[in-house]
Motif scaffolding. Structure first.
Motif, PDB file in Angstrom:
ATOM      1  N   ASN A 364      67.334  25.393  -0.301  1.00  0.00           N
ATOM      2  CA  ASN A 364      66.944  25.430   1.115  1.00  0.00           C
ATOM      3  C   ASN A 364      66.737  24.006   1.615  1.00  0.00           C
ATOM      4  O   ASN A 364      66.912  23.048   0.865  1.00  0.00           O
ATOM      5  N   TYR A 365      66.354  23.892   2.881  1.00  0.00           N
ATOM      6  CA  TYR A 365      66.085  22.571   3.451  1.00  0.00           C
ATOM      7  C   TYR A 365      64.734  22.618   4.158  1.00  0.00           C
ATOM      8  O   TYR A 365      64.262  23.664   4.597  1.00  0.00           O
ATOM      9  N   LYS A 366      64.101  21.457   4.240  1.00  0.00           N
ATOM     10  CA  LYS A 366      62.829  21.336   4.930  1.00  0.00           C
ATOM     11  C   LYS A 366      62.821  20.052   5.759  1.00  0.00           C
ATOM     12  O   LYS A 366      63.326  19.019   5.337  1.00  0.00           O
ATOM     13  N   PHE A 367      62.211  20.157   6.943  1.00  0.00           N
ATOM     14  CA  PHE A 367      62.024  18.978   7.773  1.00  0.00           C
ATOM     15  C   PHE A 367      60.745  18.258   7.364  1.00  0.00           C
ATOM     16  O   PHE A 367      59.784  18.892   6.890  1.00  0.00           O
ATOM     17  N   TYR A 368      60.738  16.965   7.553  1.00  0.00           N
ATOM     18  CA  TYR A 368      59.534  16.189   7.311  1.00  0.00           C
ATOM     19  C   TYR A 368      58.479  16.546   8.356  1.00  0.00           C
ATOM     20  O   TYR A 368      58.783  16.728   9.536  1.00  0.00           O
ATOM     21  N   THR A 369      57.236  16.656   7.913  1.00  0.00           N
ATOM     22  CA  THR A 369      56.111  16.924   8.821  1.00  0.00           C
ATOM     23  C   THR A 369      54.949  16.005   8.461  1.00  0.00           C
ATOM     24  O   THR A 369      54.913  15.411   7.375  1.00  0.00           O
ATOM     25  N   ASN A 370      53.986  15.915   9.353  1.00  0.00           N
ATOM     26  CA  ASN A 370      52.799  15.095   9.078  1.00  0.00           C
ATOM     27  C   ASN A 370      52.015  15.618   7.884  1.00  0.00           C
ATOM     28  O   ASN A 370      51.346  14.864   7.180  1.00  0.00           O
ATOM     29  N   GLU A 371      52.112  16.920   7.661  1.00  0.00           N
ATOM     30  CA  GLU A 371      51.429  17.518   6.508  1.00  0.00           C
ATOM     31  C   GLU A 371      51.940  16.895   5.213  1.00  0.00           C
ATOM     32  O   GLU A 371      51.170  16.663   4.273  1.00  0.00           O
ATOM     33  N   LEU A 372      53.224  16.599   5.177  1.00  0.00           N
ATOM     34  CA  LEU A 372      53.800  16.023   3.960  1.00  0.00           C
ATOM     35  C   LEU A 372      53.252  14.642   3.691  1.00  0.00           C
ATOM     36  O   LEU A 372      53.064  14.257   2.535  1.00  0.00           O
ATOM     37  N   ILE A 373      53.001  13.861   4.733  1.00  0.00           N
ATOM     38  CA  ILE A 373      52.450  12.527   4.513  1.00  0.00           C
ATOM     39  C   ILE A 373      51.037  12.623   3.969  1.00  0.00           C
ATOM     40  O   ILE A 373      50.612  11.839   3.120  1.00  0.00           O
ATOM     41  N   LEU A 374      50.287  13.636   4.432  1.00  0.00           N
ATOM     42  CA  LEU A 374      48.944  13.845   3.886  1.00  0.00           C
ATOM     43  C   LEU A 374      49.023  14.233   2.422  1.00  0.00           C
ATOM     44  O   LEU A 374      48.234  13.761   1.586  1.00  0.00           O
ATOM     45  N   ARG A 375      49.989  15.104   2.095  1.00  0.00           N
ATOM     46  CA  ARG A 375      50.184  15.496   0.702  1.00  0.00           C
ATOM     47  C   ARG A 375      50.589  14.288  -0.131  1.00  0.00           C
ATOM     48  O   ARG A 375      50.168  14.125  -1.278  1.00  0.00           O
ATOM     49  N   SER A 376      51.442  13.440   0.449  1.00  0.00           N
ATOM     50  CA  SER A 376      51.898  12.259  -0.270  1.00  0.00           C
ATOM     51  C   SER A 376      50.745  11.306  -0.544  1.00  0.00           C
ATOM     52  O   SER A 376      50.622  10.748  -1.637  1.00  0.00           O
ATOM     53  N   GLU A 377      49.896  11.111   0.468  1.00  0.00           N
ATOM     54  CA  GLU A 377      48.746  10.225   0.283  1.00  0.00           C
ATOM     55  C   GLU A 377      47.801  10.777  -0.773  1.00  0.00           C
ATOM     56  O   GLU A 377      47.257  10.025  -1.587  1.00  0.00           O
ATOM     57  N   LYS A 378      47.641  12.100  -0.751  1.00  0.00           N
ATOM     58  CA  LYS A 378      46.776  12.728  -1.750  1.00  0.00           C
ATOM     59  C   LYS A 378      47.362  12.556  -3.145  1.00  0.00           C
ATOM     60  O   LYS A 378      46.646  12.252  -4.112  1.00  0.00           O
ATOM     61  N   ARG A 379      48.695  12.739  -3.237  1.00  0.00           N
ATOM     62  CA  ARG A 379      49.364  12.589  -4.526  1.00  0.00           C
ATOM     63  C   ARG A 379      49.203  11.169  -5.048  1.00  0.00           C
ATOM     64  O   ARG A 379      48.947  10.945  -6.243  1.00  0.00           O
ATOM     65  N   LEU A 380      49.371  10.164  -4.157  1.00  0.00           N
ATOM     66  CA  LEU A 380      49.229   8.771  -4.556  1.00  0.00           C
ATOM     67  C   LEU A 380      47.801   8.481  -5.016  1.00  0.00           C
ATOM     68  O   LEU A 380      47.592   7.758  -5.993  1.00  0.00           O
ATOM     69  N   TYR A 381      46.839   9.074  -4.327  1.00  0.00           N
ATOM     70  CA  TYR A 381      45.430   8.906  -4.711  1.00  0.00           C
ATOM     71  C   TYR A 381      45.191   9.470  -6.107  1.00  0.00           C
ATOM     72  O   TYR A 381      44.531   8.847  -6.955  1.00  0.00           O
ATOM     73  N   ILE A 382      45.749  10.671  -6.349  1.00  0.00           N
ATOM     74  CA  ILE A 382      45.584  11.301  -7.669  1.00  0.00           C
ATOM     75  C   ILE A 382      46.253  10.448  -8.741  1.00  0.00           C
ATOM     76  O   ILE A 382      45.691  10.233  -9.836  1.00  0.00           O
ATOM     77  N   GLU A 383      47.455   9.962  -8.446  1.00  0.00           N
ATOM     78  CA  GLU A 383      48.180   9.161  -9.438  1.00  0.00           C
ATOM     79  C   GLU A 383      47.398   7.903  -9.793  1.00  0.00           C
ATOM     80  O   GLU A 383      47.249   7.566 -10.982  1.00  0.00           O
ATOM     81  N   ASN A 384      46.913   7.189  -8.785  1.00  0.00           N
ATOM     82  CA  ASN A 384      46.155   5.964  -9.053  1.00  0.00           C
ATOM     83  C   ASN A 384      44.879   6.256  -9.824  1.00  0.00           C
ATOM     84  O   ASN A 384      44.510   5.506 -10.734  1.00  0.00           O
ATOM     85  N   SER A 385      44.196   7.355  -9.462  1.00  0.00           N
ATOM     86  CA  SER A 385      42.957   7.715 -10.156  1.00  0.00           C
ATOM     87  C   SER A 385      43.243   8.144 -11.584  1.00  0.00           C
ATOM     88  O   SER A 385      42.465   7.854 -12.510  1.00  0.00           O
ATOM     89  N   LEU A 386      44.381   8.833 -11.769  1.00  0.00           N
ATOM     90  CA  LEU A 386      44.726   9.337 -13.095  1.00  0.00           C
ATOM     91  C   LEU A 386      45.026   8.195 -14.058  1.00  0.00           C
ATOM     92  O   LEU A 386      44.736   8.288 -15.261  1.00  0.00           O
ATOM     93  N   ARG A 387      45.571   7.111 -13.532  1.00  0.00           N
ATOM     94  CA  ARG A 387      45.879   5.964 -14.392  1.00  0.00           C
ATOM     95  C   ARG A 387      44.596   5.349 -14.972  1.00  0.00           C
ATOM     96  O   ARG A 387      44.611   4.757 -16.046  1.00  0.00           O
ATOM     97  N   LYS A 388      43.501   5.489 -14.229  1.00  0.00           N
ATOM     98  CA  LYS A 388      42.223   4.939 -14.699  1.00  0.00           C
ATOM     99  C   LYS A 388      41.459   5.941 -15.559  1.00  0.00           C
ATOM    100  O   LYS A 388      40.499   5.566 -16.241  1.00  0.00           O
ATOM    101  N   ALA A 389      41.862   7.212 -15.484  1.00  0.00           N
ATOM    102  CA  ALA A 389      41.071   8.268 -16.106  1.00  0.00           C
ATOM    103  C   ALA A 389      40.971   8.106 -17.613  1.00  0.00           C
ATOM    104  O   ALA A 389      39.901   8.332 -18.205  1.00  0.00           O
TER     105      ALA A 389
END
Length: 639
Positions: A364-389
């Motif tokens: 299927n296909y999906k359009f970019y939405t602002n929700e995705l940027i929030l998810r992306s920021e959350k993912r980046l936050y988790i990734e950075n925190s996980l590296r320190k965990a």
């Protein structure tokens, strides 16, 4: 002229000295000496009267040195012509009227045309060979420059003959002054640079085009995208960035071979070309990733229609080497100016939307939405925190017991990682495990889990704790590491525990990411006595032939087949089939997600060896797990 007695030239005679000499002293333009040698001469004769008679005054001039010099010039000319005739480059000499006075065989291989060309120009040569006007016009232009500026000029020319053979030449015109005629001559010197030009064209092509599919590459796509963004002035139309890849392409590549995988990519590229307009750009970014740029899209609905068109044409079967191959794609779409103003931002957002499409089931296909940027920021936050965990000791192991249906005692446990974030508290595994997989952190986490499990096993051994295997989950990225199996072995040896007390648990999909490497790794580990368990069996795209080669010890029935086991006949049939197959292969079976007695009893009756689930216990911290095992086993003995 000599000052010698004439007798120098008189040949010896055998007759009486008073007899008149009748021999010939002069031969052509040479005089013959007594010894018979010929001396080249110039001669002049003058008649004059002497005592009433006519006498001849003969003058002879020795021209031996002149003849020798002329011969040297002729030899030297022949020598240089021989060199010029045998050079790999074409050489010609033109006079001040740009007419040819000499050409070597490389310049023109046809001897008749070479002879004809004498005192002819490039215009006449072009007419004779039916060459385009550009040929002689370009040459005349540079000859005039060489004549006017009295300097060497250099230029490149392309010559295409009647057989469409293309030759690139680097030509030089070298002006020289002829002191005898006080006129200019021009040496024309041409070097064949066809191989170099073709190599340059090839390098340029590879710099901007994908060698496998012939599509634009990332560099050219971004260049076109930047130009389109710069030139797009309309407020009524949009620029659409599409980014997609082929679902499960790695599995296709590994199972069918890279040759068929490459053919598939080429056929995908060919289909995409057929639906593109002249102003569209379609590119392969590498692997199975493709991008499309469409300009002047009227609205979002039109962008969606085009996306569906791409999905439809790529879902049609590909006929590859005698078999039909069906594929699907997952696509993300970003629209400018709403979703970004730079090519990098729009590509990133389209990529993000593509992963959302994958999460929602692919194809299927999906359009970019602002929700995705929030998810992306959350993912980046988790990734950075996980590296320190790991460094901050925020990760801990929990253990969920496995119960034998035969002895009703704890016969094993699954080690499950948990993360207690200093600010967020306990982070659900469903949030951080996918991030760890995508970012590659899962390899470090996997190494930590193995080492921590072995450390605890050694501690429990010293405490006389029951010796049963602890299963450790292994990711596909760990399997892909060349030294992973040796890392497992060295960790077990480091903590001095029995190999039988460690069980490696993998999903079907992680095995199938690299089946050959999995087989190699598990053959080695099996030889050490380490057990192998296949997790989530029946939910992936496994191959029974690979399953057999891996020689796994345990099959784990996925919880999706257990949750409605007592109510759903299909689930019971699936569980029965998995259990029977495992029995026939000499494997043990464990069912996860068991939550009630009815499910337990049905699994027991079907021949399932072990049970894991909330019916007995949720995952527990190490200390609580030890207490649970001691109490549960003691209770089972009294029954």
């Amino acid at each position: 002229m000599w000052h010698k007695e004439f007798s120098f030239f008189m040949p010896p005679v055998e007759v009486d000295e008073d007899e008149e000499f009748q021999g010939n002293l002069i031969e052509s333009t040479a005089l013959k000496t007594k010894s018979g040698h010929l001396i080249p001469t110039e001669s002049s004769f003058r008649l004059f009267p002497v005592n009433g008679k006519m006498a001849i005054w003969a003058t002879f001039r020795d021209i031996t040195e002149r003849k020798r010099s002329q011969e040297q010039v002729r030899n030297q000319k022949a020598f240089y012509e021989f060199i010029l005739d045998n050079l790999d480059s074409d050489i010609a000499v033109l006079n001040s009227n740009f007419q040819y006075e000499y050409t070597n065989p490389v310049f023109l291989s046809n001897m008749d045309i070479r002879k004809w060309l004498f005192k002819k120009t490039d215009l006449e040569l072009a007419e004779r060979l039916e060459l385009p006007a550009e040929f002689h016009e370009k040459r005349k232009k540079y000859l005039e420059i060489a004549a006017k500026e009295n300097q060497i000029v250099e230029f490149e020319e392309l010559i295409q003959d009647s057989n469409d053979k293309v030759t690139y030449l680097l030509r030089k015109y070298i002006p020289i002054d002829d002191t005898e005629t006080d006129q200019k001559r021009f040496i024309s010197f041409g070097v064949d640079i066809t191989e170099r030009k073709l190599s340059e064209e090839r390098i340029t092509y590879l710099a901007y085009y994908d060698a496998l599919t012939g599509l634009s590459n990332r560099t050219l796509f971004i260049d076109h995208a930047n130009q389109a963004l710069k030139n797009h002035k309309s407020t009524e139309t949009l620029l659409a960035f599409y980014f997609f890849d082929i679902d499960n392409f790695k599995f296709i590549n590994d199972s069918l071979g890279h040759t068929k995988g490459d053919i598939l990519l080429q056929m995908v590229g060919a289909r995409l070309k057929r639906v593109m307009t002249e102003v569209d750009t379609v590119a392969r970014f590498g692997g199975d990733e493709f991008a499309i740029l469409k300009v002047d899209i009227p609205n979002k609905s039109a962008a969606a229609e085009f996306a569906q068109k791409i999905l439809d044409i790529l879902s049609q079967p590909f006929h590859i080497m005698g078999r039909d191959l069906f594929t699907t794609i997952s696509m993300g779409i970003a629209l400018s100016p709403n979703d970004g103003v730079s090519s990098s931002e729009l590509l990133k957002n389209a990529d993000m939307a593509m992963y959302k499409a994958k999460e929602l089931g692919r194809n299927n296909y999906k359009f970019y939405t602002n929700e995705l940027i929030l998810r992306s920021e959350k993912r980046l936050y988790i990734e950075n925190s996980l590296r320190k965990a790991i460094q901050n000791e925020e990760l801990v192991l929990f253990f969920q017991p496995k119960i034998s249906t035969l002895t009703n005692q704890v016969c094993g446990a699954e080690a499950l990682i948990r993360w207690k974030h200093p600010e967020r508290g306990w982070v659900p595994p469903v949030e951080f495990i996918p991030v760890a997989e995508d970012s590659g952190i899962i390899e470090r986490i996997g190494d930590w889990v193995l080492e921590e499990a072995c450390r605890l096993k050694k501690q429990w051994k010293l405490q006389k704790f029951p010796a049963f295997p602890v299963s450790i989950n292994v990711s596909g990225k760990q399997l892909a590491r060349a030294n992973w199996s040796h890392r497992v072995q060295s960790t077990i040896l480091q903590y001095n525990i029995d190999p039988e007390e460690i069980e490696l648990e993998l999903t079907e999909s992680s095995i199938m990411e690299n089946p050959e490497k999995s087989i190699e790794a598990f053959e080695y580990l099996s030889g050490l006595g380490i057990k192998v368990s296949i997790d989530d069996f029946g939910t992936g795209y496994s191959s029974l032939s690979y399953l057999k080669k891996i020689n796994a010890d345990v099959l784990k029935i996925d919880r999706s087949f257990v949750i409605d086991l007592e109510l759903n006949e299909d689930d019971r049939a699936i569980c029965k089939a998995i259990i029977n197959m495992a029995h026939s292969l000499g494997m043990e079976v464990i069912a996860e997600g068991v939550e009630n007695v009815a499910q337990r009893d049905l699994l027991h009756d079907l021949g399932c060896h072990m049970i894991q689930g909330y019916l007995y216990s949720k995952p527990l911290p190490a200390e609580d797990f030890v207490v649970f095992v001691q109490k549960f086993n003691e209770s089972a003995k009294t029954k």
